[in-house]
Design an enzyme around this catalytic site. Structure first.
Site, short mmCIF file in Angstrom:
data_model
loop_
_atom_site.label_atom_id
_atom_site.label_comp_id
_atom_site.label_asym_id
_atom_site.label_seq_id
_atom_site.Cartn_x
_atom_site.Cartn_y
_atom_site.Cartn_z
CB THR A 1 -20.78 -10.08 7.01
OG1 THR A 1 -19.49 -9.63 7.44
CG2 THR A 1 -21.86 -9.24 7.68
CB SER B 1 -13.61 -13.29 3.78
OG SER B 1 -13.50 -11.92 4.05
CB THR C 1 -17.25 -7.98 1.90
OG1 THR C 1 -17.03 -7.51 3.24
CG2 THR C 1 -18.73 -8.25 1.71
CG ASP C 2 -12.99 -7.79 5.36
OD1 ASP C 2 -13.66 -6.84 4.94
OD2 ASP C 2 -12.80 -8.00 6.58
#
Length: 331
Positions: A15, A56, A87-88
């Site tokens: 992101t 990710s 972040t995932d």
């Protein structure tokens, strides 16, 4: 004049470098970070290495290996390394690099953001500032920096899908905070790094993460064995409870007898699996099941994948899981 810390930024997508497209956020590139890096030049000597640009959710063990190789190749040229990442799956990548880079001799810090850099309210610049400060600290290890906090990479879990406090350090204190004094280190929580730095990226993808549910058929273990899985991490109930009625332990016993390493953790985010408390747990230990203690599921999964990739036997894996390599379990 004091020398500026030399920090390498490795970009992998996520992101933080995304931009708005016709169908929503789509991967951008390191150029999205250009303005922030120009601002950082007053404080750091900054280098940039773009490896790939992926959401990710598309990062696999092959990408973990590519990131680990880049860190190992670059480590002698820089005081610290920052890795931007979606972040995932960041917690998985940070845990995987913890095991792939034993004895790493400089700070390696993952970070990202919940809003892209082009958004006026993005948390990206602040997360990068924290990550760069940790990378310049001289403290070796693999870390994750987010929302003005720094944690061990192998203790990080994403707990919020969109909130800025996206990650928490599970069952371990934060290694650093940003306060009115700048970056404040918590020395009691820093990892103990020993031995020369090494690169050990061999990893097995034949590990399955299974969340236990009431009434789960024990035949699932036969199915996993038939599919070629060599390791299973079970998120069990509470302290490590597993349904024993309806032949609940038989499938696990068969899996262990076939040489499959079975690690039991807990579905509870906090505290530890303790298989010695209840009878069912003791029976599991007697048949060769491995305790996951207070490891996160991400750490247990990547540690088992790494151990199998190192060609360890089930007995060697059991001994490995009984000790902490980089702070992933409480000794």
């Amino acid at each position: 004049m004091e020398r500026k810390a030399r920090i390498l930024l490795i970009t992998t997508g996520g992101t933080i470098v995304s931009r708005q497209g016709a169908e929503g956020l789509e991967p951008g590139g390191p150029q999205e970070l250009e303005q922030t890096l120009q601002n950082f030049a007053a404080y750091y000597e900054v280098g940039l290495r773009d490896i790939f640009c992926l959401d990710s959710s598309n990062i696999r063990p092959e990408e973990w290996q590519a990131i680990a190789r880049a860190v190992y190749e670059e480590r002698g040229k820089w005081d610290g390394i920052v890795i931007t990442h979606g972040t995932d799956t960041m917690a998985y990548s940070a845990s995987a690099l913890t095991f792939m880079l034993p004895g790493i001799d400089l700070p390696v810090v993952f970070t990202g953001s919940q809003l892209p850099m082009q958004h006026i309210l993005s948390d990206g610049p602040d997360n990068l500032r924290t990550a760069f400060a940790m990378a310049a600290s001289g403290v070796p290890g693999v870390f994750l920096a987010f929302d003005r906090k720094v944690m061990l990479g192998c203790r990080a879990v994403k707990v919020r899908a969109s909130g800025f406090s996206a990650f928490e350090s599970i069952n371990a204190g934060y290694v650093a905070y940003v306060t009115d004094r700048g970056l404040t280190l918590n020395k009691d929580c820093l990892p103990v790094v020993s031995g020369p730095a090494a690169l050990r990226t061999d990893i097995s993808k034949n590990v399955f993460l299974l969340k236990l549910t009431p009434g789960l058929s024990p035949e699932i273990f036969d199915a996993l064995a038939g599919m070629g899985y060599r390791g299973v991490v079970i998120e069990a109930f509470g302290l490590g409870g597993i349904n024993v009625l309806n032949r609940g332990l038989q499938g696990i016993r068969r899996a262990v007898e076939m040489g499959i390493s079975v690690v039991v953790t807990t579905q509870c985010l906090y505290d530890s699996a303790n298989l010695r408390v209840y009878q069912v747990g003791s029976r599991l230990l007697d048949m060769g099941v491995i305790q996951g203690f207070d490891m996160t599921s991400e750490a247990a999964m990547t540690k088992l994948m790494w151990a199998l990739g190192q060609k360890m036997t089930p007995e060697e894996i059991k001994k490995l899981f009984a000790k902490s390599i980089a702070g992933e379990i409480t000794a």
